[in-house]
Design a protein around this motif. Sequence first.
Motif, short mmCIF file in Angstrom:
data_model
loop_
_atom_site.label_atom_id
_atom_site.label_comp_id
_atom_site.label_asym_id
_atom_site.label_seq_id
_atom_site.Cartn_x
_atom_site.Cartn_y
_atom_site.Cartn_z
N LEU A 47 6.22 0.00 7.07
CA LEU A 47 6.03 1.34 6.51
C LEU A 47 6.93 1.62 5.31
N LEU B 169 0.56 8.85 5.66
CA LEU B 169 -0.19 8.37 6.83
C LEU B 169 -1.34 9.33 7.09
N VAL C 116 5.47 3.11 2.06
CA VAL C 116 4.28 3.91 2.37
C VAL C 116 4.66 5.39 2.24
N VAL D 223 0.83 -1.21 0.00
CA VAL D 223 0.00 0.00 0.00
C VAL D 223 0.86 1.25 0.00
N ASP D 224 0.25 2.35 -0.45
CA ASP D 224 0.92 3.67 -0.45
C ASP D 224 0.52 4.49 0.77
N CYS D 225 -0.66 4.18 1.30
CA CYS D 225 -1.27 5.04 2.32
C CYS D 225 -1.86 4.18 3.42
N ILE D 226 -1.52 4.51 4.66
CA ILE D 226 -2.09 3.81 5.81
C ILE D 226 -3.00 4.77 6.58
#
Length: 234
Positions: free
Chosen positions: A112, A118, A115, A88-91
């Motif tokens: 992370l 956030l 990523v 994923v790119d975004c958490i």
Amino acid sequence: MNEVQLSKRLQAVVANINHGMRIADIGSDHAYLPCHVIKRGIASFAIAGEIADGPFQSAQQQVEKSGVGHYVDVRKGDGLEVLQVGEVDCIIIAGMGGLLISRILEAGREKLAGVTRLILQPNIGAIHIRQWLMNNGWELVSEQILEDDGKIYEVLVAERGDSMKHYREVEKELLLGPFLLKEKSGPFRKKWLGELQRWKKIVENLEQSQSSADTLAKKEAFLRKIAIVEEALT
């Protein structure tokens, strides 16, 4: 609330997802947010992470009902352990205390890698998140404070960068938020006036309790925070 009509606080979270991002929603509950962003074409792929059986099953049912099973993967696990590096790119971690959010990030630091963003929405204790971001090379790029259904929430967005960039008066800005402190919006004032009242009552109770080194230290800490907030609100 459902996948069509998100709550105001979750709408604020969604507004910070860049188009086409692959997202992970940790503590996804009913997976309303992942279903919403896939159906609206905002995100290209989503992971809904949930630790508890009940919400995990609710999330699975919601994904099936929404018809987005090819794009939303519901996974059971603790925090970031549901992720593989680079997925994923975004958490997103929303609807928890700031201390818990910072602990989840710390425990899953190796996940992370890759990523880029956030999006964190603490119900309380945003200071813990700001401190973690500062200590770990994440630059705070925006903050929002809003009232939703009688409660006040903050949304913090961070990207890798200069973690000290927006901090001049570190103690004050960690507590109140460097961006929020500049705006001093209605919800900001409402939140901190409420906190002032609560802290002053705590100080009163500490003054009436048996004096010890511990109570004295607690009282001094609250008086320090009271002074910072009172100065900021004037």
